[in-house]
Motif scaffolding. Sequence first.
Motif, short mmCIF file in Angstrom:
data_model
loop_
_atom_site.label_atom_id
_atom_site.label_comp_id
_atom_site.label_asym_id
_atom_site.label_seq_id
_atom_site.Cartn_x
_atom_site.Cartn_y
_atom_site.Cartn_z
N SER A 185 0.72 -1.04 0.12
CA SER A 185 0.16 0.05 -0.19
C SER A 185 1.06 1.38 0.36
N PHE A 186 2.21 1.38 0.84
CA PHE A 186 2.94 2.28 0.64
C PHE A 186 3.42 2.82 -0.50
N LEU A 187 3.99 1.52 -1.64
CA LEU A 187 4.34 1.86 -2.72
C LEU A 187 3.04 2.03 -3.75
N LEU A 188 1.83 2.01 -3.45
CA LEU A 188 1.17 2.50 -4.01
C LEU A 188 0.92 4.23 -3.69
N ILE A 189 0.55 4.28 -2.35
CA ILE A 189 0.32 5.78 -2.42
C ILE A 189 1.82 7.05 -2.51
N VAL A 190 3.30 5.94 -2.66
CA VAL A 190 3.89 6.65 -3.02
C VAL A 190 4.39 6.88 -4.79
N MET A 191 2.93 6.36 -5.29
CA MET A 191 2.30 6.23 -7.07
C MET A 191 1.81 7.14 -7.32
N ILE A 192 0.98 7.62 -6.26
CA ILE A 192 -0.11 8.24 -6.73
C ILE A 192 0.13 9.99 -5.60
N ILE A 193 1.31 9.94 -4.95
CA ILE A 193 1.33 10.76 -4.48
C ILE A 193 2.30 12.35 -5.29
N SER A 194 2.85 10.93 -5.76
CA SER A 194 3.95 11.66 -7.32
C SER A 194 3.94 12.04 -8.30
N ILE A 195 2.26 11.76 -8.50
CA ILE A 195 1.87 12.19 -9.68
C ILE A 195 1.34 13.86 -9.31
N LEU A 196 0.66 13.69 -8.21
CA LEU A 196 0.51 14.93 -7.69
C LEU A 196 1.45 15.93 -7.36
N PHE A 197 2.42 15.84 -6.97
CA PHE A 197 3.95 16.20 -7.19
C PHE A 197 4.60 16.74 -8.35
N PHE A 198 4.13 15.81 -8.79
CA PHE A 198 4.71 16.41 -10.12
C PHE A 198 3.89 17.09 -10.95
N MET A 199 2.51 17.21 -10.86
CA MET A 199 1.61 18.30 -12.01
C MET A 199 2.27 19.14 -11.44
N VAL A 200 2.22 19.58 -9.99
CA VAL A 200 3.09 20.83 -9.28
C VAL A 200 4.41 21.43 -9.91
N VAL A 201 5.53 20.23 -9.72
CA VAL A 201 6.76 20.78 -10.39
C VAL A 201 6.82 20.90 -11.37
N ARG A 202 7.17 21.95 -11.55
CA ARG A 202 7.20 21.87 -13.63
C ARG A 202 8.65 22.42 -14.08
#
Length: 314
Positions: free
Chosen positions: A211-228
């Motif tokens: 679950s932790f690994l999947l959460i990391v992948m989902i949260i990474s999407i949110l981060f990389f949407m903001v950090v451009r």
Amino acid sequence: MKYSGIGGQAVIEGVMMKNGDEYATAVRKPDGTIEVKKDTYVSMGEKVKLFSLPFIRGIFSFVDSMVLGMRALTFSASFFEDDEEDMEPSKFEKFLERLFGEKMEKALMSIVMAFSVVMAILIFMVLPMFLANIFHSFIKSQTVMAILEGVIRIGIFIAYIGLVSRMEDIRRTFMYHGAEHKCINCLEHGLDLTVENVRNSSKEHKRCGTSFLLIVMIISILFFMVVRVNTLPLRILSRIVLIPVIAGVSYEFLRLAGRSNSKLVDLLSRPGMWMQGLTTKEPDDDMIQVGIASVEAVFDWRGFLNRNFPEKRA
């Protein structure tokens, strides 16, 4: 559900369980008996207060889990080593012995851990970025690109798990992973730690590393949407530099999920629970017995049930 504080990991033909500073690794040996090794491990957060602060502790908790996991794996593997021990050491092995001396085993463990981390970063963080970049010429939206990269990352993870699960040893390890979860779920739902009760408990748990690994992948999407960033080198650097931040945020959510009975948290945890369908399999009774032996070595489950489920113990 009542939070027990225990957590664990599947190892080769066994289960490791940790409670506070104590941990125990139980292994079903080739002769059919169960060997249990109990030891202590002081986390980095206990040694350095700064490392126990929210959003920082997740990084060092991950390091702790890797170190402890390697120790448990090394112990379990010792019962299944080949007869090659009696063979003459290779030139490379002799070189390592001269280089590290008595510390060779620890040095090799550190090298393996470092190599594993580097490969994980390359495969699950950098590679998806390169694959998504193929579509950059006709996808102009950075938001869509971030989502596409995240979907590719999750796809690579699922494909990787599906591939390794075809190996017999990995499949059995996933069954022990199921036994570990079932033991914890059994206790946290107020049931005696018996083979029958464990067998009937769920093999999915909200605090699981999958679950932790999947959460990391989902949260990474949110981060990389903001950090451009515009250039490829900076995009690669951002994927690497932000890993500790993403891991810290993901750990806080996983920590909350493991202690909460909120319907909203349960709903948000559901994708991680689905993903566990890939990394946990139904164990047999022999595996459940190993899981129980590991729990009983470090956890007073009867006292836990008496304190938290008095109505069931009356």
